[in-house]
Design a protein around this motif. Sequence first.
Motif: not given
Length: 144
Positions: A100, A105, A10
């Motif tokens: 993510n 994001s 991630n």
Amino acid sequence: MEFKLPPLENGVLSPEDLKFFYYNVGLENNDSLMSVVNWNDVEPFAKDKGIKVSELKCADDNVGNGEIKLTTLSTKTEDFSEALLRHLRNAFSHYRIVRNGDNYSIRDYNGKKLSMIGNVNAEALKEVVFHIIETKENFKNKIY
């Protein structure tokens, strides 16, 4: 000896993500015709893909899944297409896009002031950006 890349964690953009942001978002921003793409022509497509784009009115750093809030150079929502690509380019160039899972994001700043924030499905965002580019290309083909 065969070299294999480790699985992506991630936060790390994949090679495909990098290519998308560099070529499709970054280089498209060099085209002055991007300003002709009216958000009203793109918004139904974006909504269909689960992405809602709205104006960022204050330093609000809360967005829901599938939401992008951004500032524009004017008060007209028609300018969201151009502003979205500009903010995506800036966020990418300043390392403010994080992967993510299936989502990006995203944050962009103008100086120290938040100018865009988003949490959207990566593939849906790519489709919306490609739709904006296609809309611009269709307009370009009509005038040339």
